[in-house]
Write a protein that holds these residues in place. Sequence first.
Motif, short mmCIF file in Angstrom:
data_model
loop_
_atom_site.label_atom_id
_atom_site.label_comp_id
_atom_site.label_asym_id
_atom_site.label_seq_id
_atom_site.Cartn_x
_atom_site.Cartn_y
_atom_site.Cartn_z
N LEU A 1 30.56 -31.87 3.12
CA LEU A 1 31.19 -32.27 4.46
C LEU A 1 31.53 -30.94 5.28
CD1 LEU A 1 32.09 -34.30 6.74
CD2 LEU A 1 34.08 -34.30 5.67
N SER A 2 31.86 -30.09 4.53
CA SER A 2 32.31 -28.95 5.24
C SER A 2 30.92 -27.85 5.39
CB SER A 2 32.99 -27.84 4.18
OG SER A 2 33.29 -26.47 4.64
N ALA A 3 30.13 -28.11 4.49
CA ALA A 3 28.64 -27.39 4.53
C ALA A 3 28.02 -28.01 5.83
CB ALA A 3 27.77 -27.53 3.18
N SER A 4 27.85 -29.23 5.92
CA SER A 4 27.45 -30.02 7.05
C SER A 4 27.80 -29.65 8.26
CB SER A 4 27.54 -31.69 6.88
OG SER A 4 27.00 -31.88 5.71
N SER A 5 29.22 -29.75 8.40
CA SER A 5 30.02 -29.20 9.60
C SER A 5 29.74 -27.63 9.96
CB SER A 5 31.38 -29.32 9.47
OG SER A 5 32.20 -28.99 10.53
N ASP A 6 29.52 -26.90 9.07
CA ASP A 6 29.39 -25.67 9.28
C ASP A 6 27.63 -25.22 9.84
OD1 ASP A 6 31.51 -24.67 8.48
OD2 ASP A 6 30.95 -23.91 6.38
N PHE A 7 26.81 -26.30 9.21
CA PHE A 7 25.40 -26.25 9.75
C PHE A 7 25.43 -26.91 11.10
CE2 PHE A 7 21.66 -28.77 10.12
CZ PHE A 7 20.85 -27.80 10.04
N LEU A 8 26.09 -27.81 11.41
CA LEU A 8 26.09 -28.41 12.63
C LEU A 8 26.47 -27.45 13.81
CD1 LEU A 8 26.87 -32.09 11.76
CD2 LEU A 8 24.53 -31.10 12.55
N THR A 9 27.58 -26.77 13.57
CA THR A 9 28.14 -25.76 14.20
C THR A 9 27.30 -24.76 14.76
OG1 THR A 9 30.32 -26.27 13.40
CG2 THR A 9 30.20 -24.13 14.71
N GLN A 10 26.55 -24.29 13.84
CA GLN A 10 25.47 -23.24 14.01
C GLN A 10 24.32 -23.93 14.98
OE1 GLN A 10 24.07 -22.05 9.89
NE2 GLN A 10 26.08 -20.87 9.47
N LEU A 11 23.81 -25.14 14.62
CA LEU A 11 22.82 -25.57 15.31
C LEU A 11 23.41 -25.75 16.70
CD1 LEU A 11 21.52 -28.62 13.21
CD2 LEU A 11 20.33 -26.49 13.97
N ILE A 12 24.69 -26.28 16.86
CA ILE A 12 25.26 -26.71 18.37
C ILE A 12 25.28 -24.92 19.06
CG2 ILE A 12 27.20 -27.08 19.67
CD1 ILE A 12 27.60 -29.32 17.44
N ASN A 13 25.68 -23.83 18.27
CA ASN A 13 25.80 -22.83 18.84
C ASN A 13 24.49 -22.13 19.34
OD1 ASN A 13 28.63 -22.76 18.53
ND2 ASN A 13 28.56 -21.49 16.80
N MET A 14 23.35 -22.39 18.46
CA MET A 14 22.12 -22.12 18.86
C MET A 14 21.65 -22.75 19.97
SD MET A 14 20.62 -21.64 14.87
CE MET A 14 18.89 -22.16 15.44
N LYS A 15 21.91 -23.86 20.17
CA LYS A 15 21.42 -24.74 21.28
C LYS A 15 22.07 -24.22 22.53
CE LYS A 15 19.78 -28.92 23.12
NZ LYS A 15 18.67 -29.11 23.14
N TRP B 1 12.55 -44.23 16.91
CA TRP B 1 13.26 -43.64 15.82
C TRP B 1 13.36 -44.53 14.43
CZ3 TRP B 1 18.61 -42.43 18.60
CH2 TRP B 1 18.30 -41.40 19.56
N GLU B 2 13.39 -45.53 14.51
CA GLU B 2 13.65 -46.42 13.27
C GLU B 2 12.12 -46.74 12.78
OE1 GLU B 2 16.01 -49.89 14.04
OE2 GLU B 2 17.70 -48.65 13.85
N ASN B 3 11.26 -46.62 13.54
CA ASN B 3 9.80 -46.89 13.16
C ASN B 3 9.18 -45.56 12.65
OD1 ASN B 3 9.91 -49.75 13.37
ND2 ASN B 3 9.36 -49.57 15.59
N GLY B 4 9.93 -44.52 12.79
CA GLY B 4 9.25 -43.26 12.29
C GLY B 4 8.34 -42.72 13.33
N GLN B 5 8.25 -43.21 14.59
CA GLN B 5 7.26 -42.52 15.59
C GLN B 5 7.73 -41.48 16.26
OE1 GLN B 5 6.87 -46.13 18.03
NE2 GLN B 5 5.27 -46.93 16.51
N SER B 6 9.03 -41.37 16.34
CA SER B 6 9.57 -39.99 16.84
C SER B 6 11.14 -40.11 16.32
CB SER B 6 9.92 -40.24 18.27
OG SER B 6 10.56 -41.13 18.60
N SER B 7 11.68 -38.82 16.68
CA SER B 7 13.30 -38.65 15.82
C SER B 7 14.03 -38.20 17.01
CB SER B 7 13.21 -37.74 14.84
OG SER B 7 12.48 -36.62 15.01
N PRO B 8 15.47 -38.30 16.93
CA PRO B 8 16.22 -37.82 17.62
C PRO B 8 16.83 -36.29 17.78
CG PRO B 8 17.38 -39.10 15.71
CD PRO B 8 15.74 -39.27 15.71
N THR B 9 16.87 -35.71 18.52
CA THR B 9 16.88 -34.30 18.54
C THR B 9 18.30 -33.83 17.90
OG1 THR B 9 18.35 -34.56 20.60
CG2 THR B 9 15.86 -34.00 21.07
N SER B 10 18.16 -32.49 17.25
CA SER B 10 19.25 -32.16 16.32
C SER B 10 20.62 -32.37 17.08
CB SER B 10 18.81 -30.95 15.77
OG SER B 10 18.82 -29.84 16.95
N ASP B 11 20.78 -31.93 18.13
CA ASP B 11 21.99 -32.34 18.70
C ASP B 11 22.59 -33.59 18.69
OD1 ASP B 11 20.00 -32.61 20.81
OD2 ASP B 11 21.52 -32.60 22.29
#
Length: 161
Positions: free
Chosen positions: A145-159, A45-55
């Motif tokens: 922070l609120s927008a980030s929280s809403d975005f993450l909630t949507q991602l989690i709900n989609m997942k 992850w830190e070397n940019g070879q891969s990245s963590p999943t959005s969850d």
Amino acid sequence: MNNKILLGNKIAFYRKKLKMTQSEFIQRVNQVAGISFRNATLSSWENGQSSPTSDLLPVIAQILQTPVTYLFAEDENGDIPDLPNDIATAESEIFNGARAKTELYRKIFEESPEEAFEDLLREYEALVNANERLKEDKQKLEGKLSASSDFLTQLINMKGS
């Protein structure tokens, strides 16, 4: 900058800022997320070879003590933005500085009261303006922070769907 590289740089930057080793960090991720990654995963992850999943992003942000948006943000120079100072600490520093000047102003009042009063009035206005800017910055950060929280909630709900 490539998103994987940017995210990897951010993870490394904030992890090091917290003086956390790769082993400590991955152990925390495993503990909080209830999964089992190896140190090699974090290295990729830190070397940019891969990245963590959005969850995993909320978990990573929580461990790094930073908003998720900071994991993807660059400042105008392309540099990694530093974490904001605690607003209460900034306010305290401003008002402590003003208190330190009180003794000086008392002495000046004895010699030139009108001039001292004008200086004190200007200082007070500067403090009021600084306080207003801090309040505006705080409101902006809370909105992000609120927008980030809403975005993450949507991602989690989609997942979860």
